[in-house]
Design an enzyme around this catalytic site. Sequence first.
Site, PDB file in Angstrom:
ATOM      1  N   GLY A 273      -8.899   9.893   5.134  1.00  5.54           N
ATOM      2  CA  GLY A 273      -8.327  11.143   4.588  1.00  5.54           C
ATOM      3  C   GLY A 273      -8.621  11.321   3.107  1.00  5.54           C
ATOM      4  O   GLY A 273      -8.929  12.435   2.657  1.00  5.54           O
TER       5      GLY A 273
ATOM      6  N   LYS B 255       3.813   2.102  -3.241  1.00  6.76           N
ATOM      7  CA  LYS B 255       4.824   2.216  -2.170  1.00  6.76           C
ATOM      8  C   LYS B 255       6.122   1.638  -2.722  1.00  6.76           C
ATOM      9  O   LYS B 255       6.129   0.507  -3.239  1.00  6.76           O
ATOM     10  CB  LYS B 255       4.390   1.433  -0.928  1.00  6.76           C
ATOM     11  CG  LYS B 255       2.925   1.622  -0.528  1.00  6.76           C
ATOM     12  CD  LYS B 255       2.626   3.001   0.027  1.00  6.76           C
ATOM     13  CE  LYS B 255       1.121   3.203   0.185  1.00  6.76           C
ATOM     14  NZ  LYS B 255       0.722   4.572   0.501  1.00  6.76           N
TER      15      LYS B 255
HETATM   16  C1  LIG Z   1      -2.022   4.367   4.303  1.00  6.75           C
HETATM   17  S1  LIG Z   1      -3.473   3.730   4.961  1.00  6.75           S
HETATM   18  C2  LIG Z   1      -4.712   4.595   4.112  1.00  6.75           C
HETATM   19  C3  LIG Z   1      -4.927   5.977   4.618  1.00  6.75           C
HETATM   20  C4  LIG Z   1      -6.110   6.637   3.946  1.00  6.75           C
HETATM   21  N1  LIG Z   1      -5.891   6.842   2.525  1.00  6.75           N
HETATM   22  C5  LIG Z   1      -6.399   7.977   4.571  1.00  6.75           C
HETATM   23  O1  LIG Z   1      -6.214   8.988   3.897  1.00  6.75           O
HETATM   24  O2  LIG Z   1      -6.827   8.040   5.710  1.00  6.75           O
HETATM   25  C6  LIG Z   1      -3.572   2.160   4.231  1.00  6.75           C
HETATM   26  C7  LIG Z   1      -4.865   1.439   4.510  1.00  6.75           C
HETATM   27  O3  LIG Z   1      -4.928   0.333   3.617  1.00  6.75           O
HETATM   28  C8  LIG Z   1      -5.644  -0.687   4.268  1.00  6.75           C
HETATM   29  N2  LIG Z   1      -5.376  -1.931   3.556  1.00  6.75           N
HETATM   30  C9  LIG Z   1      -4.194  -2.561   3.360  1.00  6.75           C
HETATM   31  N3  LIG Z   1      -4.399  -3.704   2.657  1.00  6.75           N
HETATM   32  C10 LIG Z   1      -5.720  -3.754   2.402  1.00  6.75           C
HETATM   33  C11 LIG Z   1      -6.554  -4.674   1.706  1.00  6.75           C
HETATM   34  N4  LIG Z   1      -6.051  -5.772   1.145  1.00  6.75           N
HETATM   35  N5  LIG Z   1      -7.864  -4.408   1.621  1.00  6.75           N
HETATM   36  C12 LIG Z   1      -8.398  -3.306   2.180  1.00  6.75           C
HETATM   37  N6  LIG Z   1      -7.663  -2.401   2.853  1.00  6.75           N
HETATM   38  C13 LIG Z   1      -6.346  -2.634   2.962  1.00  6.75           C
HETATM   39  C14 LIG Z   1      -5.141  -0.640   5.689  1.00  6.75           C
HETATM   40  O4  LIG Z   1      -6.099  -1.211   6.564  1.00  6.75           O
HETATM   41  C15 LIG Z   1      -4.971   0.846   5.917  1.00  6.75           C
HETATM   42  O5  LIG Z   1      -6.097   1.390   6.555  1.00  6.75           O
END
Ligand SMILES: C[S@@+](CC[C@H](N)C(=O)[O-])C[C@H]1O[C@@H](n2cnc3c(N)ncnc32)[C@H](O)[C@@H]1O
Length: 366
Positions: A223, A305
């Site tokens: 997104g 968050k």
């Molecule tokens: C809220 S979602 C992101 C949504 C994205 N911004 C969108 O608009 O589609 C959070 C994302 O952070 C990723 N994530 C969490 N910890 C992470 C890390 N240490 N390294 C890479 N990605 C990470 C998760 O896999 C997840 O896909």
Amino acid sequence: MNHLMLYCRPGFEKEMAAEIQDKAVALDCFGFSRVVENSGYVLFECYGEEDADKLARRLPFRELVFARQMLVMTHELAELDPSDRISPILAAVANYPQCGELRVETADTNEAKELTTFCRKFSVPLRQALRGAGKLTQEETHRRPVLHLFFLANNHLMVGYSYTTNNSPFHMGIPRLRFPGDAPSRSTLKLEEALHVFVPADEWEIRLRSGLNAVDLGASPGGWTYQLVKRDMMVTSVDNGPMAESLMETGQVKHIKEDGFRYRPTKKNTYWLVCDMVEKPARVTHLIASWFRDGLCQEAIFNLKLPMKKRYAEVEHNLDMLKTWLAEIDEHFVIQAKQLYHDREEITLHVYNMQQLVRRKSGAIQ
Ligand SMILES: C[S@@+](CC[C@H](N)C(=O)[O-])C[C@H]1O[C@@H](n2cnc3c(N)ncnc32)[C@H](O)[C@@H]1O
């Protein structure tokens, strides 16, 4: 009455109250907040007679994290006669200067939603009556206050005003953005709103121009990447999760399946760093500061968050840390923080270096 009224996300009234208490003191304004949980607003009752007006003029709205709107509330009108709601409103604004805009609003709560249709219909005869009484004009509207009527029920409302130079330009303080049908997730609206709020429209040609390089940490399903791709940027999207096929097909996205806390670009040509990883706020704050310390990006937008408790303290703690770290690198960093309409249990931050931006605008750097 001498109240400052602040609209906020329902459920964040305590944070809004703590913030206004803190920031009003800096302008020598003292008072206390009336908080009704989940009401979507806070009333800060000032002790000094002119203090609500002073705050509405001098407390920079853009620096308030939890406020969607800020206005001076002068009257509360209750038990209005349904056959004539207009006369008491005209009486309440008798001492107001001529306003340039009327906003008939409610709180952003499920209960208040039922009042939306009433507000829309009521604004038509009210606008006419206000114009007839010389209280509303269409001339030089940008110089005049905005008149707010905030309905709690169809016979109960607050009357107030805000300054166009120090308020949210949006009805109810909420920018209405349309969800783009081809975006991979609703989160896309968070970044779009952040760009509208943090980057002035007349600077988009420089700061959001096509061809810039961007890195999106925690990008899946895409997104946020979508917003950057839509602006013709080249995006490195870091996430172990999958990216939407439609984005990969543009040829503008490089997907790297790696830990966002470890990833570092090999070249120093990234303009935007954006980050939406769900992680402890302090860890994300530290990561973003380290990118600036290492000269790896020019501007950043990222989400923090918030925990379930002590959310205002957490925000202040992270902002203080970030300020300290960035000041050690350079004195020209600007930090903005806002709980956007599309944010839930989170806030969005924006960081850039003002001196670099001025040089970029003058053409001294590309
Ligand atoms: C809220 S979602 C992101 C949504 C994205 N911004 C969108 O608009 O589609 C959070 C994302 O952070 C990723 N994530 C969490 N910890 C992470 C890390 N240490 N390294 C890479 N990605 C990470 C998760 O896999 C997840 O896909």
